[in-house]
Design a protein around this motif. Structure first.
Motif, PDB file in Angstrom:
ATOM      1  N   GLY A  47       0.777  -1.230   0.000  1.00  0.00           N
ATOM      2  CA  GLY A  47       0.000   0.000   0.000  1.00  0.00           C
ATOM      3  C   GLY A  47       0.807   1.278   0.000  1.00  0.00           C
ATOM      4  N   ARG A  48       2.129   1.177  -0.059  1.00  0.00           N
ATOM      5  CA  ARG A  48       2.972   2.381  -0.088  1.00  0.00           C
ATOM      6  C   ARG A  48       3.716   2.434  -1.408  1.00  0.00           C
ATOM      7  N   GLU A  49       3.643   3.581  -2.069  1.00  0.00           N
ATOM      8  CA  GLU A  49       4.303   3.713  -3.360  1.00  0.00           C
ATOM      9  C   GLU A  49       5.821   3.668  -3.184  1.00  0.00           C
ATOM     10  N   ALA A  50       6.474   2.855  -4.005  1.00  0.00           N
ATOM     11  CA  ALA A  50       7.918   2.612  -3.868  1.00  0.00           C
ATOM     12  C   ALA A  50       8.744   3.889  -3.926  1.00  0.00           C
ATOM     13  N   VAL A  51       8.339   4.851  -4.729  1.00  0.00           N
ATOM     14  CA  VAL A  51       9.135   6.080  -4.852  1.00  0.00           C
ATOM     15  C   VAL A  51       9.194   6.860  -3.545  1.00  0.00           C
ATOM     16  N   TYR A  52       8.288   6.586  -2.610  1.00  0.00           N
ATOM     17  CA  TYR A  52       8.281   7.288  -1.331  1.00  0.00           C
ATOM     18  C   TYR A  52       8.894   6.467  -0.195  1.00  0.00           C
ATOM     19  N   LEU A  53       9.298   5.252  -0.479  1.00  0.00           N
ATOM     20  CA  LEU A  53       9.960   4.435   0.539  1.00  0.00           C
ATOM     21  C   LEU A  53      11.418   4.873   0.672  1.00  0.00           C
ATOM     22  N   PRO A  54      12.031   4.680   1.840  1.00  0.00           N
ATOM     23  CA  PRO A  54      13.410   5.128   2.029  1.00  0.00           C
ATOM     24  C   PRO A  54      14.388   4.595   0.978  1.00  0.00           C
ATOM     25  N   ASP A  55      14.242   3.338   0.590  1.00  0.00           N
ATOM     26  CA  ASP A  55      15.166   2.754  -0.388  1.00  0.00           C
ATOM     27  C   ASP A  55      14.591   2.710  -1.800  1.00  0.00           C
ATOM     28  N   LYS A  56      13.445   3.319  -1.986  1.00  0.00           N
ATOM     29  CA  LYS A  56      12.762   3.378  -3.282  1.00  0.00           C
ATOM     30  C   LYS A  56      12.727   2.003  -3.958  1.00  0.00           C
ATOM     31  N   PHE A  57      13.248   1.871  -5.174  1.00  0.00           N
ATOM     32  CA  PHE A  57      13.201   0.590  -5.879  1.00  0.00           C
ATOM     33  C   PHE A  57      14.302  -0.375  -5.441  1.00  0.00           C
ATOM     34  N   ASP A  58      15.116   0.046  -4.502  1.00  0.00           N
ATOM     35  CA  ASP A  58      16.091  -0.866  -3.886  1.00  0.00           C
ATOM     36  C   ASP A  58      15.521  -1.507  -2.623  1.00  0.00           C
ATOM     37  N   THR A  59      14.262  -1.245  -2.332  1.00  0.00           N
ATOM     38  CA  THR A  59      13.590  -1.867  -1.193  1.00  0.00           C
ATOM     39  C   THR A  59      13.537  -3.376  -1.401  1.00  0.00           C
ATOM     40  N   VAL A  60      13.926  -4.117  -0.380  1.00  0.00           N
ATOM     41  CA  VAL A  60      13.893  -5.577  -0.447  1.00  0.00           C
ATOM     42  C   VAL A  60      12.457  -6.042  -0.220  1.00  0.00           C
ATOM     43  N   ILE A  61      11.987  -6.903  -1.113  1.00  0.00           N
ATOM     44  CA  ILE A  61      10.646  -7.458  -1.027  1.00  0.00           C
ATOM     45  C   ILE A  61      10.661  -8.633  -0.050  1.00  0.00           C
ATOM     46  N   GLN A  62       9.729  -8.620   0.900  1.00  0.00           N
ATOM     47  CA  GLN A  62       9.621  -9.687   1.895  1.00  0.00           C
ATOM     48  C   GLN A  62       8.611 -10.734   1.424  1.00  0.00           C
ATOM     49  N   PRO A  63       8.736 -11.987   1.887  1.00  0.00           N
ATOM     50  CA  PRO A  63       7.850 -13.060   1.438  1.00  0.00           C
ATOM     51  C   PRO A  63       6.358 -12.790   1.648  1.00  0.00           C
ATOM     52  N   ASP A  64       6.000 -12.013   2.661  1.00  0.00           N
ATOM     53  CA  ASP A  64       4.584 -11.758   2.918  1.00  0.00           C
ATOM     54  C   ASP A  64       4.105 -10.408   2.378  1.00  0.00           C
ATOM     55  N   ASP A  65       4.927  -9.737   1.584  1.00  0.00           N
ATOM     56  CA  ASP A  65       4.542  -8.456   0.998  1.00  0.00           C
ATOM     57  C   ASP A  65       3.514  -8.640  -0.104  1.00  0.00           C
ATOM     58  N   LYS A  66       2.721  -7.588  -0.318  1.00  0.00           N
ATOM     59  CA  LYS A  66       1.793  -7.532  -1.433  1.00  0.00           C
ATOM     60  C   LYS A  66       2.230  -6.383  -2.330  1.00  0.00           C
ATOM     61  N   VAL A  67       2.413  -6.672  -3.601  1.00  0.00           N
ATOM     62  CA  VAL A  67       2.843  -5.674  -4.569  1.00  0.00           C
ATOM     63  C   VAL A  67       1.704  -5.409  -5.546  1.00  0.00           C
ATOM     64  N   ASP A  68       1.487  -4.142  -5.851  1.00  0.00           N
ATOM     65  CA  ASP A  68       0.501  -3.728  -6.844  1.00  0.00           C
ATOM     66  C   ASP A  68       1.204  -2.894  -7.898  1.00  0.00           C
ATOM     67  N   ILE A  69       0.993  -3.257  -9.165  1.00  0.00           N
ATOM     68  CA  ILE A  69       1.611  -2.518 -10.271  1.00  0.00           C
ATOM     69  C   ILE A  69       0.496  -2.105 -11.220  1.00  0.00           C
ATOM     70  N   PHE A  70       0.451  -0.795 -11.532  1.00  0.00           N
ATOM     71  CA  PHE A  70      -0.592  -0.320 -12.431  1.00  0.00           C
ATOM     72  C   PHE A  70      -0.224   0.974 -13.130  1.00  0.00           C
ATOM     73  N   PRO A  71      -0.840   1.202 -14.273  1.00  0.00           N
ATOM     74  CA  PRO A  71      -0.618   2.456 -14.998  1.00  0.00           C
ATOM     75  C   PRO A  71      -1.378   3.581 -14.305  1.00  0.00           C
ATOM     76  N   PRO A  72      -1.074   4.826 -14.694  1.00  0.00           N
ATOM     77  CA  PRO A  72      -1.816   5.938 -14.105  1.00  0.00           C
ATOM     78  C   PRO A  72      -3.312   5.788 -14.405  1.00  0.00           C
ATOM     79  N   VAL A  73      -4.115   6.182 -13.447  1.00  0.00           N
ATOM     80  CA  VAL A  73      -5.557   6.026 -13.571  1.00  0.00           C
ATOM     81  C   VAL A  73      -6.187   7.405 -13.607  1.00  0.00           C
ATOM     82  N   GLY A  74      -7.106   7.587 -14.511  1.00  0.00           N
ATOM     83  CA  GLY A  74      -7.827   8.842 -14.589  1.00  0.00           C
ATOM     84  C   GLY A  74      -9.309   8.550 -14.693  1.00  0.00           C
ATOM     85  N   GLY A  75     -10.068   9.520 -14.438  1.00  0.00           N
ATOM     86  CA  GLY A  75     -11.513   9.314 -14.549  1.00  0.00           C
ATOM     87  C   GLY A  75     -12.252  10.532 -14.073  1.00  0.00           C
ATOM     88  N   GLY A  76     -13.511  10.411 -14.112  1.00  0.00           N
ATOM     89  CA  GLY A  76     -14.273  11.577 -13.695  1.00  0.00           C
ATOM     90  C   GLY A  76     -15.596  11.191 -13.132  1.00  0.00           C
TER      91      GLY A  76
END
Length: 92
Positions: free
Chosen positions: A63-92
């Motif tokens: 639930g936390r965007e990688a760019v705002y984590l202390p290690d950004k994309f060097d953050t180590v993924i843990q076995p119980d982590d949940k990752v979400d990857i998606f394109p920018p979303v727009g709508g109205g």
């Protein structure tokens, strides 16, 4: 661990959620590179010419965007982590 894909990325992997076991100390960018290797079409969606994650794409770890984590994309993924990857979303 679970990786969820959304919108235009889902048809590339053929499902919403991919479950996998990562080698110890796998970082977020290494995870992205693993998916690009498994699904080559994903490269143009996620990575620039220098294999950097596109800033307009979204990569969340527990639930936390990688760019705002202390290690950004060097953050180590843990076995119980949940990752979400998606394109920018727009709508109205």
């Amino acid at each position: 661990m679970k990786v969820n894909f959304y919108a235009t990325l889902r048809p590339i992997v053929g499902q919403k959620t991919v479950e996998l076991t990562l080698p110890p100390n796998t970082t977020a960018i290494q995870l992205v590179l693993m998916f690009v290797k498994e699904y080559p079409t994903m490269r143009k969606e996620l990575l620039d010419a220098n294999d950097q994650f596109f800033p307009h794409m979204k990569f969340f770890i527990n639930g936390r965007e990688a760019v705002y984590l202390p290690d950004k994309f060097d953050t180590v993924i843990q076995p119980d982590d949940k990752v979400d990857i998606f394109p920018p979303v727009g709508g109205g």
